[in-house]
Design a protein around this motif. Structure first.
Motif, PDB file in Angstrom:
ATOM      1  N   THR A 239      57.071  58.028  14.148  1.00  0.00           N
ATOM      2  CA  THR A 239      58.318  58.666  13.754  1.00  0.00           C
ATOM      3  C   THR A 239      59.474  57.690  13.947  1.00  0.00           C
ATOM      4  O   THR A 239      59.327  56.683  14.667  1.00  0.00           O
ATOM      5  CB  THR A 239      58.555  59.929  14.603  1.00  0.00           C
ATOM      6  OG1 THR A 239      58.713  59.547  15.979  1.00  0.00           O
ATOM      7  CG2 THR A 239      57.381  60.887  14.486  1.00  0.00           C
ATOM      8  N   PRO A 240      60.611  57.931  13.352  1.00  0.00           N
ATOM      9  CA  PRO A 240      61.741  56.997  13.521  1.00  0.00           C
ATOM     10  C   PRO A 240      62.213  56.859  14.958  1.00  0.00           C
ATOM     11  O   PRO A 240      62.841  55.858  15.305  1.00  0.00           O
ATOM     12  CB  PRO A 240      62.825  57.621  12.630  1.00  0.00           C
ATOM     13  CG  PRO A 240      62.087  58.431  11.631  1.00  0.00           C
ATOM     14  CD  PRO A 240      60.886  58.968  12.342  1.00  0.00           C
ATOM     15  N   ASP A 241      61.907  57.840  15.816  1.00  0.00           N
ATOM     16  CA  ASP A 241      62.360  57.761  17.210  1.00  0.00           C
ATOM     17  C   ASP A 241      61.372  57.062  18.132  1.00  0.00           C
ATOM     18  O   ASP A 241      61.684  56.832  19.306  1.00  0.00           O
ATOM     19  CB  ASP A 241      62.621  59.177  17.749  1.00  0.00           C
ATOM     20  CG  ASP A 241      63.772  59.852  17.012  1.00  0.00           C
ATOM     21  OD1 ASP A 241      64.654  59.116  16.513  1.00  0.00           O
ATOM     22  OD2 ASP A 241      63.776  61.092  16.942  1.00  0.00           O
ATOM     23  N   ASP A 242      60.182  56.729  17.627  1.00  0.00           N
ATOM     24  CA  ASP A 242      59.188  56.045  18.468  1.00  0.00           C
ATOM     25  C   ASP A 242      59.590  54.578  18.680  1.00  0.00           C
ATOM     26  O   ASP A 242      59.975  53.896  17.726  1.00  0.00           O
ATOM     27  CB  ASP A 242      57.808  56.103  17.815  1.00  0.00           C
ATOM     28  CG  ASP A 242      57.254  57.511  17.788  1.00  0.00           C
ATOM     29  OD1 ASP A 242      57.747  58.340  18.579  1.00  0.00           O
ATOM     30  OD2 ASP A 242      56.353  57.789  16.969  1.00  0.00           O
ATOM     31  N   PRO A 243      59.502  54.075  19.940  1.00  0.00           N
ATOM     32  CA  PRO A 243      59.820  52.653  20.178  1.00  0.00           C
ATOM     33  C   PRO A 243      58.703  51.752  19.672  1.00  0.00           C
ATOM     34  O   PRO A 243      57.536  52.150  19.621  1.00  0.00           O
ATOM     35  CB  PRO A 243      59.957  52.583  21.699  1.00  0.00           C
ATOM     36  CG  PRO A 243      59.094  53.689  22.210  1.00  0.00           C
ATOM     37  CD  PRO A 243      59.164  54.784  21.191  1.00  0.00           C
ATOM     38  N   PHE A 244      59.075  50.558  19.314  1.00  0.00           N
ATOM     39  CA  PHE A 244      58.109  49.573  18.856  1.00  0.00           C
ATOM     40  C   PHE A 244      58.388  48.258  19.588  1.00  0.00           C
ATOM     41  O   PHE A 244      59.441  48.066  20.200  1.00  0.00           O
ATOM     42  CB  PHE A 244      58.183  49.384  17.341  1.00  0.00           C
ATOM     43  CG  PHE A 244      59.569  49.108  16.835  1.00  0.00           C
ATOM     44  CD1 PHE A 244      60.049  47.814  16.778  1.00  0.00           C
ATOM     45  CD2 PHE A 244      60.400  50.140  16.428  1.00  0.00           C
ATOM     46  CE1 PHE A 244      61.323  47.545  16.318  1.00  0.00           C
ATOM     47  CE2 PHE A 244      61.676  49.883  15.975  1.00  0.00           C
ATOM     48  CZ  PHE A 244      62.154  48.585  15.915  1.00  0.00           C
ATOM     49  N   GLU A 245      57.416  47.340  19.539  1.00  0.00           N
ATOM     50  CA  GLU A 245      57.503  46.101  20.311  1.00  0.00           C
ATOM     51  C   GLU A 245      58.199  45.006  19.518  1.00  0.00           C
ATOM     52  O   GLU A 245      58.006  44.871  18.310  1.00  0.00           O
ATOM     53  CB  GLU A 245      56.101  45.623  20.718  1.00  0.00           C
ATOM     54  CG  GLU A 245      55.424  46.520  21.744  1.00  0.00           C
ATOM     55  CD  GLU A 245      54.086  45.954  22.197  1.00  0.00           C
ATOM     56  OE1 GLU A 245      53.629  44.979  21.554  1.00  0.00           O
ATOM     57  OE2 GLU A 245      53.510  46.477  23.165  1.00  0.00           O
ATOM     58  N   VAL A 246      58.999  44.212  20.250  1.00  0.00           N
ATOM     59  CA  VAL A 246      59.628  43.008  19.709  1.00  0.00           C
ATOM     60  C   VAL A 246      58.865  41.824  20.266  1.00  0.00           C
ATOM     61  O   VAL A 246      58.747  41.664  21.492  1.00  0.00           O
ATOM     62  CB  VAL A 246      61.117  42.942  20.090  1.00  0.00           C
ATOM     63  CG1 VAL A 246      61.754  41.679  19.527  1.00  0.00           C
ATOM     64  CG2 VAL A 246      61.851  44.180  19.608  1.00  0.00           C
ATOM     65  N   CYS A 247      58.332  40.981  19.380  1.00  0.00           N
ATOM     66  CA  CYS A 247      57.437  39.897  19.797  1.00  0.00           C
ATOM     67  C   CYS A 247      58.012  38.547  19.381  1.00  0.00           C
ATOM     68  O   CYS A 247      58.821  38.451  18.452  1.00  0.00           O
ATOM     69  CB  CYS A 247      56.049  40.076  19.189  1.00  0.00           C
ATOM     70  SG  CYS A 247      55.265  41.658  19.600  1.00  0.00           S
ATOM     71  N   CYS A 248      57.550  37.519  20.095  1.00  0.00           N
ATOM     72  CA  CYS A 248      57.884  36.133  19.758  1.00  0.00           C
ATOM     73  C   CYS A 248      56.648  35.290  20.016  1.00  0.00           C
ATOM     74  O   CYS A 248      56.186  35.197  21.161  1.00  0.00           O
ATOM     75  CB  CYS A 248      59.051  35.640  20.600  1.00  0.00           C
ATOM     76  SG  CYS A 248      59.482  33.907  20.296  1.00  0.00           S
ATOM     77  N   GLY A 249      56.095  34.717  18.947  1.00  0.00           N
ATOM     78  CA  GLY A 249      54.884  33.918  19.095  1.00  0.00           C
ATOM     79  C   GLY A 249      53.707  34.713  19.586  1.00  0.00           C
ATOM     80  O   GLY A 249      52.841  34.174  20.289  1.00  0.00           O
ATOM     81  N   GLY A 250      53.635  35.973  19.246  1.00  0.00           N
ATOM     82  CA  GLY A 250      52.532  36.819  19.690  1.00  0.00           C
ATOM     83  C   GLY A 250      52.684  37.381  21.075  1.00  0.00           C
ATOM     84  O   GLY A 250      51.808  38.113  21.547  1.00  0.00           O
ATOM     85  N   VAL A 251      53.802  37.085  21.749  1.00  0.00           N
ATOM     86  CA  VAL A 251      54.037  37.579  23.108  1.00  0.00           C
ATOM     87  C   VAL A 251      55.052  38.710  23.038  1.00  0.00           C
ATOM     88  O   VAL A 251      56.176  38.502  22.552  1.00  0.00           O
ATOM     89  CB  VAL A 251      54.552  36.464  24.031  1.00  0.00           C
ATOM     90  CG1 VAL A 251      54.822  37.004  25.422  1.00  0.00           C
ATOM     91  CG2 VAL A 251      53.557  35.313  24.074  1.00  0.00           C
ATOM     92  N   PRO A 252      54.713  39.929  23.475  1.00  0.00           N
ATOM     93  CA  PRO A 252      55.686  41.031  23.460  1.00  0.00           C
ATOM     94  C   PRO A 252      56.804  40.786  24.465  1.00  0.00           C
ATOM     95  O   PRO A 252      56.555  40.453  25.627  1.00  0.00           O
ATOM     96  CB  PRO A 252      54.845  42.258  23.824  1.00  0.00           C
ATOM     97  CG  PRO A 252      53.661  41.716  24.558  1.00  0.00           C
ATOM     98  CD  PRO A 252      53.381  40.366  23.983  1.00  0.00           C
ATOM     99  N   LEU A 253      58.029  40.939  23.999  1.00  0.00           N
ATOM    100  CA  LEU A 253      59.196  40.695  24.839  1.00  0.00           C
ATOM    101  C   LEU A 253      59.887  41.968  25.275  1.00  0.00           C
ATOM    102  O   LEU A 253      60.361  42.066  26.399  1.00  0.00           O
ATOM    103  CB  LEU A 253      60.207  39.805  24.093  1.00  0.00           C
ATOM    104  CG  LEU A 253      59.694  38.440  23.610  1.00  0.00           C
ATOM    105  CD1 LEU A 253      60.804  37.717  22.875  1.00  0.00           C
ATOM    106  CD2 LEU A 253      59.189  37.606  24.778  1.00  0.00           C
ATOM    107  N   ALA A 254      60.011  42.947  24.366  1.00  0.00           N
ATOM    108  CA  ALA A 254      60.772  44.153  24.680  1.00  0.00           C
ATOM    109  C   ALA A 254      60.323  45.281  23.772  1.00  0.00           C
ATOM    110  O   ALA A 254      59.574  45.078  22.799  1.00  0.00           O
ATOM    111  CB  ALA A 254      62.273  43.892  24.521  1.00  0.00           C
ATOM    112  N   ARG A 255      60.814  46.473  24.117  1.00  0.00           N
ATOM    113  CA  ARG A 255      60.609  47.646  23.273  1.00  0.00           C
ATOM    114  C   ARG A 255      61.965  48.050  22.694  1.00  0.00           C
ATOM    115  O   ARG A 255      62.978  48.008  23.402  1.00  0.00           O
ATOM    116  CB  ARG A 255      60.000  48.805  24.067  1.00  0.00           C
ATOM    117  CG  ARG A 255      58.578  48.530  24.554  1.00  0.00           C
ATOM    118  CD  ARG A 255      57.981  49.756  25.227  1.00  0.00           C
ATOM    119  NE  ARG A 255      56.606  49.517  25.648  1.00  0.00           N
ATOM    120  CZ  ARG A 255      56.251  49.038  26.822  1.00  0.00           C
ATOM    121  NH1 ARG A 255      57.191  48.757  27.724  1.00  0.00           N
ATOM    122  NH2 ARG A 255      54.987  48.856  27.128  1.00  0.00           N
ATOM    123  N   ALA A 256      61.952  48.425  21.422  1.00  0.00           N
ATOM    124  CA  ALA A 256      63.221  48.705  20.734  1.00  0.00           C
ATOM    125  C   ALA A 256      63.039  49.871  19.774  1.00  0.00           C
ATOM    126  O   ALA A 256      61.917  50.321  19.497  1.00  0.00           O
ATOM    127  CB  ALA A 256      63.704  47.463  19.994  1.00  0.00           C
TER     128      ALA A 256
END
Length: 338
Positions: free
Chosen positions: A299-316
């Motif tokens: 859903t639009p309210d579900d958080p998703f992961e922000v990644c860099c080089g395959g490494v998860p950095l944060a949830r947004a």
């Protein structure tokens, strides 16, 4: 059984020892084996040399000599301010000794100041020879410069003498703590002052310690004092003291460190987000057509992961800012966090 019956048994000959002909063991050979020979040998030998080979040379702690050199400069200035005399301080020697041997060689009478290092949870020792004690007392009480202080043998140090010398001991501990700042920030606190080595036992007789001897010259009068630090006390900083080449900042190069920090901060990195994932059969992927909709269980309210080089950095969470699609950081992901 008779004597003739014993003649029927052939007893084997005793094993022959591999020794030169005519050689015998005497008391001198046994003493030499155990290192207890009464002859004047240039160095100990035998088992005693093997046992005492565990003594660690001060060359394995080269940074300790740097600390003592820093101590010489700062302590000379502090003593000039205390006594208003021309003070010359020099480092005589740094040696590794056994605690028991050192205490047996302490010239009496003397003062032994026991100090504590709270950061290391251990103790050290400062020994002040009688010549330096009388010189400091004479200087603080206004004695004439260049005149040798009068020594009174056969009596203990008075309360006034102990109080005056304690001022110098506090200067020694303060300046030695300051000299240790590039290695480790510590403070040295004076615990008590003793006059008998029996009451200043801060380590076992066989424990190895590092002894730094300083000479103080006050216009022809003065003497020596020694700072004794058992190796058990220096254990928390043994690794830093064993380094051979080290600057004031423990080997750090500020120029290169600042340059690398600036370059890293200016480096561009690419981050991406995954809005949703779904497993599909290869046949379904092959049959995809333009305009076909693929549903996701998000859903639009579900958080998703922000990644860099395959490494998860944060949830947004996804959003919009002006005419651009934007994301808002909800929580950071620590290393090792699932």
């Amino acid at each position: 059984m008779t004597d003739d019956d014993f003649e029927e048994f052939d007893l084997p000959d005793p094993p022959a020892m591999d020794m030169p002909e005519g050689a015998t063991f005497d008391q001198a050979s046994i003493d030499a084996l155990f290192g207890d020979s009464s002859s004047d040998l240039p160095q100990k030998s035998g088992l005693r040399a093997v046992i005492e080979s565990r003594v660690v040379s001060h060359a394995r702690l080269p940074m300790l000599e740097v600390v003592c050199e820093r101590m010489v400069r700062s302590f000379a200035t502090s003593m000039r301010n205390l006594t208003s005399d021309a003070i010359e301080v020099s480092l005589d020697d740094i040696a590794s000794v056994r605690f028991g041997d050192f205490m047996n060689r302490v010239p009496l009478p003397c003062m032994l100041a026991v100090f504590k290092v709270p950061a290391w949870q251990d103790y050290g020792l400062v020994t002040i020879e009688a010549n330096l004690i009388y010189a400091v007392v004479d200087a603080l009480l206004g004695g004439r410069k260049g005149a040798a202080p009068r020594k009174i043998e056969g009596r203990a140090f008075t309360t006034i003498e102990t109080t005056l010398v304690s001022k110098m001991i506090e200067l020694v501990l303060r300046e030695f703590s300051t000299a240790f700042e590039p290695i480790a920030p510590i403070t040295m606190e004076l615990e008590r002052i003793e006059t008998s080595p029996r009451f200043a036992a801060i380590a076992g007789p066989t424990n190895v310690a590092s002894a730094a001897t300083f000479a103080v010259d006050m216009d022809g009068r003065g003497g020596n004092f020694t700072i004794l630090l058992p190796f058990a006390t220096l254990e928390p900083v043994r690794g830093k003291l064993s380094q051979r080449f080290m600057g004031e900042k423990l080997g750090g190069d500020n120029t290169w460190r600042d340059h690398m920090r600036n370059e890293i901060m200016r480096t561009e990195v690419e981050i991406y987000t995954v809005l949703g994932e779904r497993e599909m059969r290869l046949a379904d992927v092959h049959s995809l057509e333009v305009g076909q909709t693929i549903p996701f269980d998000v859903t639009p309210d579900d958080p998703f992961e922000v990644c860099c080089g395959g490494v998860p950095l944060a949830r947004a969470q996804i959003g919009r800012q002006r005419n651009h699609v934007a994301i808002g950081i909800v929580d950071t992901i620590k290393q090792g966090q699932s």
